[in-house]
Design a protein around this motif. Structure first.
Motif, PDB file in Angstrom:
ATOM      1  N   UNK A 108      39.500  50.297  31.032  1.00 31.85           N
ATOM      2  CA  UNK A 108      39.524  48.955  31.604  1.00 31.85           C
ATOM      3  C   UNK A 108      40.739  48.711  32.465  1.00 31.85           C
ATOM      4  N   UNK A 109      41.427  47.589  32.227  1.00 26.80           N
ATOM      5  CA  UNK A 109      42.589  47.203  33.026  1.00 26.80           C
ATOM      6  C   UNK A 109      43.755  46.899  32.088  1.00 26.80           C
ATOM      7  N   UNK A 118      52.297  43.243  26.608  1.00 26.54           N
ATOM      8  CA  UNK A 118      51.225  44.161  27.003  1.00 26.54           C
ATOM      9  C   UNK A 118      49.876  43.605  26.554  1.00 26.54           C
ATOM     10  N   UNK A 119      48.901  43.706  27.441  1.00 25.36           N
ATOM     11  CA  UNK A 119      47.533  43.311  27.098  1.00 25.36           C
ATOM     12  C   UNK A 119      46.563  44.158  27.906  1.00 25.36           C
ATOM     13  N   UNK A 120      45.330  44.223  27.453  1.00 26.37           N
ATOM     14  CA  UNK A 120      44.291  44.957  28.167  1.00 26.37           C
ATOM     15  C   UNK A 120      43.047  44.097  28.304  1.00 26.37           C
ATOM     16  N   UNK A 121      42.299  44.379  29.344  1.00 21.18           N
ATOM     17  CA  UNK A 121      40.923  43.919  29.484  1.00 21.18           C
ATOM     18  C   UNK A 121      40.071  45.134  29.165  1.00 21.18           C
ATOM     19  N   UNK A 122      39.537  45.178  27.953  1.00 23.00           N
ATOM     20  CA  UNK A 122      38.904  46.375  27.425  1.00 23.00           C
ATOM     21  C   UNK A 122      37.407  46.354  27.708  1.00 23.00           C
ATOM     22  N   UNK A 150      39.752  41.182  36.893  1.00 21.47           N
ATOM     23  CA  UNK A 150      38.456  41.094  36.208  1.00 21.47           C
ATOM     24  C   UNK A 150      37.937  42.491  35.938  1.00 21.47           C
ATOM     25  N   UNK A 151      37.629  42.778  34.683  1.00 22.26           N
ATOM     26  CA  UNK A 151      37.100  44.085  34.324  1.00 22.26           C
ATOM     27  C   UNK A 151      35.586  44.077  34.479  1.00 22.26           C
ATOM     28  N   UNK A 152      35.064  45.144  35.087  1.00 16.78           N
ATOM     29  CA  UNK A 152      33.625  45.249  35.290  1.00 16.78           C
ATOM     30  C   UNK A 152      32.985  46.187  34.282  1.00 16.78           C
ATOM     31  N   UNK A 153      31.681  46.396  34.431  1.00 13.93           N
ATOM     32  CA  UNK A 153      30.970  47.313  33.541  1.00 13.93           C
ATOM     33  C   UNK A 153      31.357  48.760  33.811  1.00 13.93           C
ATOM     34  N   UNK A 154      31.809  49.031  35.036  1.00 14.98           N
ATOM     35  CA  UNK A 154      32.315  50.357  35.406  1.00 14.98           C
ATOM     36  C   UNK A 154      33.640  50.176  36.133  1.00 14.98           C
TER      37      UNK A 154
END
Length: 252
Positions: free
Chosen positions: A38-39, A203-207, A126-130
């Motif tokens: 992800x991001x 720290x954080x992620x968009x998983x 914004x995290x996408x499906x891919x």
């Protein structure tokens, strides 16, 4: 009779831009970059309550640098917009591009019409499906918006940080490797290396694989383990590179 004081519009804009840049430069930088899942969002921030990184909506994250009250107002505005739009229409109708455009319009209006510009620089991700569907937008104090690819650095010495990211960023890296890249870049923020511990980082992620809400903070033992894992991988890579070079030299 005194003559009215006149300043050319071009000079006014330049003075505002210089003022905003100086204000932003007093703070520490933040980076946002893609990894295999992800991001990843990383900020140099010792505070545990005054967050530079936050969730805006299901798939959308927010990172900011500069004056905290100003970018906190922007964050709240984005959250309210996303909640209302998602309620009135559908949660899938809320996008990072919409929020980035709203932020750009707001900052552009403040910059052109207010005597004092806002000393902020923000990122909407914004995290996408891919990985190909991931979106990262950088919005500056004057309302300029840039669609970034792969990674972005914002803040006081973002040019130095972005230069290090350019050298070390690899698409599809593991989370620990991406975190190591981010922390290494932030450690060279002013052109000089310094040590960054887990307590200095937000720290954080968009998983991508998470259901519904993709945003997740990383802290405590998990963050410390990832940092150590990234350093170990970096050291192993350097050792492998040295071994390869020695082998090639022996063949010659």
């Amino acid at each position: 009779m005194s003559m009215p004081f006149y300043v050319a519009p071009e000079q006014q804009m330049k003075d505002k831009a210089d003022y905003a840049r100086k204000g932003i430069a007093r703070g520490r930088s933040a980076v946002v970059l893609q990894y295999e899942g992800g991001i990843l969002m990383v900020a140099d921030n010792m505070s545990r309550t005054l967050h530079k990184i936050s969730e805006l909506y299901d798939r959308i994250g927010f990172a900011a640098v500069g004056r905290y009250p100003e970018f906190e107002n922007l964050r709240l505005m984005g959250v309210r917009f996303a909640d209302v739009r998602g309620y009135q229409f559908d949660r899938r109708d809320v996008s990072g591009r919409q929020l980035a455009n709203i932020y750009a319009q707001t900052l552009g209006t403040v910059f052109s019409e207010s005597l004092k510009p806002w000393e902020v620089e923000i990122v909407v991700a914004e995290v996408g499906d891919t990985a190909a569907e991931d979106e990262i937008y950088r919005i500056t104090f004057d309302g300029s918006i840039v669609d970034e690819q792969g990674y972005v650095a914002v803040g006081g010495s973002s040019e130095h940080v972005a230069g290090v990211l350019k050298e070390r960023f690899e698409s599809g890296s593991s989370l620990s490797a991406a975190l190591n890249t981010a922390t290494h870049a932030l450690a060279h923020e002013n052109g000089e290396e310094r040590e960054l511990e887990a307590g200095n980082l937000e720290v954080a992620v968009l998983e991508r694989s998470r259901q519904h809400r993709k945003f997740r903070r990383i802290h405590g033992d998990r963050l410390t383990a990832l940092i150590q894992q990234g350093k170990s991988g970096d050291a192993a890579g350097a050792s492998a590179g040295t071994d390869t070079a020695d082998g090639e030299a022996d063949q010659d």
